[in-house]
Design a protein around this motif. Structure first.
Motif, PDB file in Angstrom:
ATOM      1  N   LEU A 118      15.331 -16.926  46.980  1.00  0.00           N
ATOM      2  CA  LEU A 118      16.365 -17.846  47.431  1.00  0.00           C
ATOM      3  C   LEU A 118      15.746 -19.217  47.686  1.00  0.00           C
ATOM      4  O   LEU A 118      14.997 -19.407  48.638  1.00  0.00           O
ATOM      5  N   LEU A 141      17.588 -18.238  42.745  1.00  0.00           N
ATOM      6  CA  LEU A 141      18.833 -18.963  43.027  1.00  0.00           C
ATOM      7  C   LEU A 141      18.527 -20.288  43.705  1.00  0.00           C
ATOM      8  O   LEU A 141      17.700 -20.352  44.609  1.00  0.00           O
ATOM      9  N   ALA A 169      24.093 -20.618  48.720  1.00  0.00           N
ATOM     10  CA  ALA A 169      23.868 -19.330  49.379  1.00  0.00           C
ATOM     11  C   ALA A 169      24.504 -19.253  50.752  1.00  0.00           C
ATOM     12  O   ALA A 169      24.656 -18.155  51.294  1.00  0.00           O
ATOM     13  N   VAL A 173      26.534 -15.439  47.430  1.00  0.00           N
ATOM     14  CA  VAL A 173      25.331 -15.003  46.717  1.00  0.00           C
ATOM     15  C   VAL A 173      25.745 -13.946  45.700  1.00  0.00           C
ATOM     16  O   VAL A 173      26.132 -12.833  46.084  1.00  0.00           O
ATOM     17  N   SER A 182      13.481 -15.953  51.206  1.00  0.00           N
ATOM     18  CA  SER A 182      14.055 -17.300  51.246  1.00  0.00           C
ATOM     19  C   SER A 182      12.979 -18.321  51.563  1.00  0.00           C
ATOM     20  O   SER A 182      12.274 -18.200  52.562  1.00  0.00           O
ATOM     21  N   VAL A 195      24.219 -14.122  52.488  1.00  0.00           N
ATOM     22  CA  VAL A 195      22.895 -13.569  52.213  1.00  0.00           C
ATOM     23  C   VAL A 195      22.809 -12.136  52.726  1.00  0.00           C
ATOM     24  O   VAL A 195      22.329 -11.228  52.031  1.00  0.00           O
ATOM     25  N   SER A 198      24.556  -9.621  50.542  1.00  0.00           N
ATOM     26  CA  SER A 198      23.932  -9.333  49.247  1.00  0.00           C
ATOM     27  C   SER A 198      22.707  -8.425  49.373  1.00  0.00           C
ATOM     28  O   SER A 198      22.150  -7.999  48.356  1.00  0.00           O
TER      29      SER A 198
END
Length: 381
Positions: A118, A141, A169, A173, A182, A195, A198
């Protein structure tokens, strides 16, 4: 460029010789992921550096264990000209290799377990993870579509083809993952919900809380809570952003704090501190008064610190070196008094209760912290 020798030296400097992360660091050509970057020019602005113009400086920067700023405000280094001198905050960078490895270690990667990186940035962590567990298990991402595309193209040139996504995010996500790492600071509260959703039950999260340097890790339970701890390790990441750049950091309140007399004028107990570089103290202030913004300046022997908060509170403390500062405060909270209470606790206990604290993150994004008799929640106000 003899990048292999320099990459191998970098790897030997930052990981143990028996580490599984030594081969990725030694064999990923980091310079190809960061062909251009920004460096401070000494005047408060940023100057462009183009690796192709100076291969020696390119190699030195790319294979040093340092962050390389790749975007300032809305201007990507890839899109800039040598005449550009942007001012303001960095909005994207290449993470220092040692920090990328530390975050991957905190995530407890496993063979065949889907990983979400992330905060793609330049793609360095994505490259290391792709090397280690295989690119088919890696998704990266970023909120910035250009970063996702550029990093994806450069990774492909290196032979890595992870899934590259563009999304905010803090709102959504795509997909589900066994591991999430992250490298942007995530906000407690509603901005963390996507987050958490997910992450599959049994999965592991490694992140920092926005505006702090606290590395939070935890495993997701069947009831949806993520339970873990604040690691005895720290990291400074840019906070997650939703738009092209960060919102104005309370410029009106900072302007007021620089000149106003204040409703409350007194003398502080402790010397002026640059909180941006006092990581644990700054983190404790943020979990105590979420949303506080910082400023600091030095002119000759005089050091001045500023604190402002969205509720209209502000404080200014100024002194020569370690002298007791003159403190001006106003608004609904006395921010310097809050800071001084935290410094009292630090002096009395010898430490603050953050590092090693237990963590429980509920599906609504609220982060509950506790250690001994101390406890607080972030994201519920």
């Amino acid at each position: 460029m003899d990048w292999q020798t320099q990459a191998e030296q970098l790897a030997s400097d930052i990981v143990d010789p028996v580490s599984r992360w030594l081969p990725p660091v030694a064999r990923v050509p980091r310079h190809q992921l960061v062909p251009r970057w920004w460096e401070p020019d000494g005047t408060g602005a940023w100057a462009l550096r183009d690796g192709a113009d100076d291969p020696s400086a390119w190699a030195e920067a790319a294979y040093a264990d340092r962050s390389l700023v790749t975007r300032v405000g809305g201007l990507h280094a890839d899109h800039a000209t040598p005449e550009d001198r942007p001012e303001g905050l960095p909005t994207s960078s290449a993470t220092p290799p040692s920090l990328a490895v530390r975050m991957l270690r905190h995530a407890r990667l496993g063979d065949g377990l889907p990983l979400l990186d992330l905060g793609t940035g330049a793609g360095g962590l994505t490259a290391y993870a792709s090397f280690r567990i295989g690119d088919k298990h890696v998704t990266s991402l970023d909120v910035d579509s250009y970063l996702s595309v550029a990093a994806g193209e450069r990774l492909a040139e290196l032979g890595y083809f992870p899934t590259m996504l563009t999304a905010d995010a803090t709102e959504h996500v795509p997909g589900t993952y066994e591991r999430i790492v992250s490298t942007v600071g995530l906000p407690a509260g509603p901005g963390l919900r996507a987050v958490l959703a997910s992450l599959v039950p049994g999965g592991r999260l490694a992140m920092t809380l926005a505006r702090t340097t606290l590395i939070v890790t935890g495993w997701k339970r069947a009831d949806g809570d993520v339970v873990g701890q604040v690691e005895r390790d720290m990291a400074g990441f840019m906070p997650a952003r939703s738009g092209d750049a960060y919102p104005d950091a309370r410029a009106d309140l900072f302007a007021l704090a620089r000149v106003a007399e204040g409703d409350d004028i007194g003398t502080g107990r402790y010397p002026v501190v640059d909180l941006e570089n006092a990581w644990e103290l700054r983190s404790m202030l943020e979990v105590t008064v979420p949303g506080v913004e910082l400023g600091f300046g030095a002119r000759g022997k005089t050091r001045t610190a500023y604190l402002v908060h969205p509720d209209g509170s502000w404080a200014r403390a100024s002194a020569e070196w370690t002298d007791p500062p003159a403190v001006h405060q106003s608004g609904p909270r006395r921010l310097w008094d809050v800071l001084e209470r935290l410094r009292n606790r630090l002096n009395a206990d010898g430490s603050l209760p953050l590092l090693g604290a237990r963590v429980r993150i509920t599906p609504d994004g609220v982060v509950h912290l506790s250690r001994g008799e101390w406890h607080t929640s972030v994201g519920d106000r």
